[in-house]
Design an enzyme around this catalytic site. Structure first.
Site, mmCIF file in Angstrom:
data_model
loop_
_atom_site.group_PDB
_atom_site.id
_atom_site.type_symbol
_atom_site.label_atom_id
_atom_site.label_comp_id
_atom_site.label_asym_id
_atom_site.label_seq_id
_atom_site.Cartn_x
_atom_site.Cartn_y
_atom_site.Cartn_z
ATOM 1 C CB ILE A 1 -0.933 0.092 1.324
ATOM 2 C CG1 ILE A 1 -0.145 -0.245 2.619
ATOM 3 C CG2 ILE A 1 -2.083 -0.976 1.077
ATOM 4 C CD1 ILE A 1 -0.857 0.026 3.895
ATOM 5 C CG ASP A 2 5.150 0.501 -0.478
ATOM 6 O OD1 ASP A 2 4.628 0.685 -1.592
ATOM 7 O OD2 ASP A 2 5.603 -0.210 0.058
ATOM 8 C CG HIS B 1 -4.135 -5.539 0.433
ATOM 9 N ND1 HIS B 1 -3.155 -6.427 1.181
ATOM 10 C CD2 HIS B 1 -5.388 -6.577 0.259
ATOM 11 C CE1 HIS B 1 -3.533 -7.703 1.106
ATOM 12 N NE2 HIS B 1 -4.817 -7.839 0.389
HETATM 13 P P1 CNA Z 1 4.171 -10.502 5.212
HETATM 14 O O1 CNA Z 1 3.133 -11.602 5.680
HETATM 15 O O2 CNA Z 1 4.774 -9.824 6.187
HETATM 16 O O3 CNA Z 1 5.386 -11.240 4.479
HETATM 17 C C1 CNA Z 1 6.460 -10.827 3.972
HETATM 18 C C2 CNA Z 1 7.252 -11.895 3.448
HETATM 19 O O4 CNA Z 1 8.284 -11.267 2.819
HETATM 20 C C3 CNA Z 1 7.942 -12.895 4.539
HETATM 21 O O5 CNA Z 1 7.897 -14.335 4.234
HETATM 22 C C4 CNA Z 1 9.309 -12.629 4.565
HETATM 23 O O6 CNA Z 1 10.192 -13.679 4.855
HETATM 24 C C5 CNA Z 1 9.522 -12.011 3.292
HETATM 25 N N1 CNA Z 1 10.704 -11.069 2.957
HETATM 26 C C6 CNA Z 1 10.978 -10.084 4.018
HETATM 27 N N2 CNA Z 1 11.947 -9.362 3.167
HETATM 28 C C7 CNA Z 1 12.323 -9.720 2.191
HETATM 29 C C8 CNA Z 1 13.136 -9.472 1.067
HETATM 30 N N3 CNA Z 1 13.995 -8.543 1.305
HETATM 31 N N4 CNA Z 1 13.282 -10.314 0.165
HETATM 32 C C9 CNA Z 1 12.476 -11.310 0.072
HETATM 33 N N5 CNA Z 1 11.544 -11.617 0.874
HETATM 34 C C10 CNA Z 1 11.268 -10.790 2.021
HETATM 35 O O7 CNA Z 1 3.537 -9.745 3.966
HETATM 36 P P2 CNA Z 1 2.477 -10.055 2.634
HETATM 37 O O8 CNA Z 1 2.817 -8.982 1.836
HETATM 38 O O9 CNA Z 1 2.689 -11.474 2.488
HETATM 39 O O10 CNA Z 1 1.270 -9.776 3.565
HETATM 40 C C11 CNA Z 1 0.161 -9.102 3.063
HETATM 41 C C12 CNA Z 1 0.000 -7.898 4.044
HETATM 42 C C13 CNA Z 1 1.252 -6.969 4.471
HETATM 43 C C14 CNA Z 1 -0.743 -6.906 3.073
HETATM 44 O O11 CNA Z 1 -2.109 -6.647 3.660
HETATM 45 C C15 CNA Z 1 -0.056 -5.433 3.199
HETATM 46 O O12 CNA Z 1 -0.856 -4.468 3.006
HETATM 47 C C16 CNA Z 1 0.702 -5.451 4.304
HETATM 48 N N6 CNA Z 1 1.750 -5.012 4.557
HETATM 49 C C17 CNA Z 1 2.364 -3.822 3.175
HETATM 50 C C18 CNA Z 1 3.317 -3.132 3.686
HETATM 51 C C19 CNA Z 1 3.710 -1.956 2.675
HETATM 52 O O13 CNA Z 1 2.825 -1.679 1.751
HETATM 53 N N7 CNA Z 1 5.018 -1.975 2.268
HETATM 54 C C20 CNA Z 1 4.205 -3.130 4.815
HETATM 55 C C21 CNA Z 1 3.707 -3.988 5.749
HETATM 56 C C22 CNA Z 1 2.654 -4.739 5.566
#
Ligand code: CNA
Length: 261
Positions: free
Chosen positions: A111-112, A127
């Site tokens: 969502i960033d 999302h």
């Molecule tokens: P999650 O469940 O937190 O999973 C993230 C995955 O990424 C994990 O399995 C980690 O091992 C893996 N990971 C972390 N860093 C790295 C990297 N550098 N390279 C490769 N793999 C990596 O997040 P999901 O996206 O699966 O879950 C969905 C949620 C998270 C959505 O509803 C989003 O809106 C939500 N979210 C979004 C943000 C954002 O917009 N940046 C931040 C935090 C959460």
């Protein structure tokens, strides 16, 4: 050639170099290199002690927004809004792949807004986005993120006085139908599907992978996911390293692997 016995980065480079309609399906792990914590890593938001002992799912839910807007916005602003974050190599590499005609779309759970900031044109935000906000008054006045003042914590529409909420899909809310349909269309037409930086734990988003009909499903994630056994290629490295190496081979060398464009 069995994909997992060859150099997996070279295999992915060849796949993407020959692709015309590849799709990247990503999650929060795409943006950790930009300084935005994910949910489920050890350093992720779910490990942090916030929300007065209540779960992040509740703090980011429709119920919390409606019943405790002060709590909701304090948590949301502290953890999900990162106005100074910049795109990293994954975002810029995916924009390069799209510009070169290899990648048709990015489908993201993030969502960033960082894919658009990197130059990607076709981005389906399952999302929603912190960049877009609407008031809950009858006119649904629109506000970009930089138009939302830091105070009051619960943003109020200067035109009608109603609460201004982010266009983010909260727990307990439905995904936007048009965005889901466009994502399904892109995935079902994809010649390569790259899944990166997602735990594949959040539904219905993770369920969209079932629409991919091909045999070039690549999973790039630091940790294992429930789909590892069904993928044609699995790479447990950072997604920025992998996308960066692929793009360096395709676009930044004299003789790219896989024929380049
Ligand atoms: P999650 O469940 O937190 O999973 C993230 C995955 O990424 C994990 O399995 C980690 O091992 C893996 N990971 C972390 N860093 C790295 C990297 N550098 N390279 C490769 N793999 C990596 O997040 P999901 O996206 O699966 O879950 C969905 C949620 C998270 C959505 O509803 C989003 O809106 C939500 N979210 C979004 C943000 C954002 O917009 N940046 C931040 C935090 C959460």
């Amino acid at each position: 050639m069995t994909a997992n016995t060859a150099d997996p980065i070279q295999t992915l480079t060849t796949w993407l170099g020959n692709a015309h309609s590849a799709v990247f399906f990503g999650g929060a792990g795409v943006s950790t290199a930009s300084g935005i914590p994910d949910f489920r890593s050890a350093a992720g938001l779910y490990s942090a002690q916030q929300g007065n002992g209540r779960s992040p799912e509740y703090m980011l839910s429709h119920d919390c927004l409606v019943n405790e807007p002060d709590e909701f916005f304090a948590f949301y602003r502290a953890n999900l809004v990162h106005p100074d974050a910049k795109p990293n190599r994954t975002h810029t590499g995916l924009a390069e792949l799209e510009a070169a005609g290899h990648l048709a779309a990015v489908v993201t759970q993030n969502i960033d807004g960082l894919h658009q900031a990197a130059g990607s044109k076709t981005v389906y935000e399952l999302h929603g986005s912190v960049e877009r906000n609407h008031c809950l008054g009858r006119a649904h006045h629109f506000y970009s993120l930089n138009e939302i003042p830091a105070q009051p914590v619960v943003p109020v529409c200067p035109q009608c006085g109603a609460m201004v909420r982010p266009d983010v899909v909260l727990y307990g809310e439905a995904l936007d139908t048009a965005t889901v349909e466009a994502s399904v269309e892109a995935i079902s037409r994809a010649d390569v599907l790259v899944v990166g930086g997602t735990s594949l734990a959040v539904y219905p988003a993770a369920g969209l992978l079932q629409y991919y009909p091909g045999r070039k499903l690549a999973l790039v994630n630091l940790s294992r996911t429930p789909m590892d056994s069904q993928a044609d290629l699995v790479i447990h490295e950072t997604v920025a390293q992998v996308v960066g190496k692929v793009c360096d081979q395709l676009y930044h060398r004299a003789h790219p692997i896989g024929g380049g464009r």
